[in-house]
Design a protein around this motif. Sequence first.
Motif, PDB file in Angstrom:
ATOM      1  N   GLN A 112      -6.761   0.911   5.226  1.00 21.63           N
ATOM      2  CA  GLN A 112      -6.487   0.302   3.939  1.00 21.63           C
ATOM      3  C   GLN A 112      -7.361  -0.941   3.726  1.00 21.63           C
ATOM      4  O   GLN A 112      -7.378  -1.848   4.556  1.00 21.63           O
ATOM      5  N   THR A 113      -8.091  -0.938   2.622  1.00 24.39           N
ATOM      6  CA  THR A 113      -8.853  -2.120   2.212  1.00 24.39           C
ATOM      7  C   THR A 113      -8.096  -2.834   1.102  1.00 24.39           C
ATOM      8  O   THR A 113      -7.239  -2.243   0.429  1.00 24.39           O
ATOM      9  N   TYR A 159      -7.679  -1.274  -2.389  1.00 20.39           N
ATOM     10  CA  TYR A 159      -6.836  -0.095  -2.601  1.00 20.39           C
ATOM     11  C   TYR A 159      -5.554  -0.498  -3.331  1.00 20.39           C
ATOM     12  O   TYR A 159      -4.893  -1.458  -2.940  1.00 20.39           O
ATOM     13  N   PRO A 203      -0.106   5.268   2.199  1.00 19.15           N
ATOM     14  CA  PRO A 203      -1.450   5.188   1.627  1.00 19.15           C
ATOM     15  C   PRO A 203      -2.216   6.499   1.642  1.00 19.15           C
ATOM     16  O   PRO A 203      -2.159   7.269   2.601  1.00 19.15           O
ATOM     17  N   TYR A 207       0.815  -1.210   0.000  1.00 17.55           N
ATOM     18  CA  TYR A 207       0.000   0.000   0.000  1.00 17.55           C
ATOM     19  C   TYR A 207       0.855   1.270   0.000  1.00 17.55           C
ATOM     20  O   TYR A 207       0.334   2.373  -0.196  1.00 17.55           O
ATOM     21  N   GLU A 215      -5.479   6.179   1.182  1.00 18.18           N
ATOM     22  CA  GLU A 215      -6.752   5.676   1.687  1.00 18.18           C
ATOM     23  C   GLU A 215      -6.557   5.163   3.101  1.00 18.18           C
ATOM     24  O   GLU A 215      -5.565   4.480   3.398  1.00 18.18           O
ATOM     25  N   HIS A 216      -7.514   5.453   3.977  1.00 23.80           N
ATOM     26  CA  HIS A 216      -7.377   5.036   5.372  1.00 23.80           C
ATOM     27  C   HIS A 216      -8.749   4.699   5.954  1.00 23.80           C
ATOM     28  O   HIS A 216      -9.690   5.469   5.775  1.00 23.80           O
ATOM     29  N   ASN A 232       0.141   3.451  -2.986  1.00 27.21           N
ATOM     30  CA  ASN A 232       0.871   4.666  -3.343  1.00 27.21           C
ATOM     31  C   ASN A 232       2.342   4.395  -3.076  1.00 27.21           C
ATOM     32  O   ASN A 232       2.893   4.772  -2.044  1.00 27.21           O
ATOM     33  N   ASP A 287      -8.108  -2.457   7.268  1.00 27.97           N
ATOM     34  CA  ASP A 287      -9.525  -2.808   7.369  1.00 27.97           C
ATOM     35  C   ASP A 287      -9.569  -4.334   7.311  1.00 27.97           C
ATOM     36  O   ASP A 287      -9.151  -4.936   6.306  1.00 27.97           O
TER      37      ASP A 287
END
Length: 314
Positions: A133-134, A137, A128, A125, A130-131, A140, A283
């Motif tokens: 993380q799923t 995703y 990331p 990831y 996104e938070h 990055n 997540d």
Amino acid sequence: MAEPFELAVVTGGAGFVGAHLCSALLAAGTEVVAVDNLVTSATGALDSVRDHPRFRFVEHDVTTPFSLPTMADVVFHLASAASPRDYLALPIETLRAGSLGTEHALDFARAAGARFVLASTSEVYGDPAEHPQTESYWGNVNPVGPRSVYDEAKRYAEAITVAYRGKHGLNTGIARIFNTYGPGMRPDDGRMIPTFLRQASVGEPLTVTGSGEQTRSICYVTDTVRGLVALAHSDHPGPVNIGNPHELRVRDLADLIRTITGSSSTIEYVDAAEDDPQRRCPDISLAREALGWRPRVAPDEGIRLTAKWFSRAE
């Protein structure tokens, strides 16, 4: 509870997580073959199981092809340098472990008729956006930064695992492991928790990189191992996050370690590491739903158990 596997092969079996996985599998009644080249393993990591009647150790570098005179139910592929200190010192070897090593482990699993479980990492990831993380995703990741040898090796390992599943119909599963810690870690491996514990034990300042506001989600090793085994017993292809969603600031973790150890160490802030992720938290909805898995060991309990082991090992 699922019936134990008859035979499991664990590449990287003398590593920190690998040794715990071997022990857990043996305790469940499984015959275990551990494969490792011992380059980054802790001395004596397998001492507790080496003489077990159902355990065999094969010293081998998985970046060259290997075969074993046996069929297997499952292949756990953990072979890789895992700490920044190791993979920065062994950049080419780390890339080869993720590429050639994964391909050779897949080939063995295919020949043995085994399910293949890849131990990937939350590092896919990157830092990331996104938070939390799923699994959906995409990450990055800096492909040319200092951490890229590990990040991209694991991203490639995931890609070739998916390719073998699609091309050859191989039964595969991918686990994305988040910051595992616990007894058996090398004090000098450069990762955060063993470094803090080593520093606290001798009264040195605990060196926190950057502001200390960056977060991590730490997962005790027995929980990680249970997640890997649960994925192996399922038919889920993954990727599945295996980690503890309890998010901690790094400076708070340093304070927790000082409190638990009773250390008089101060905290010293040093330059941030390049491409150091600022937030890291899984997540785990998918792991809960698909595997019936969740972590059981709270961070304070896990740190106490780890600190106790470190104090005995010194």
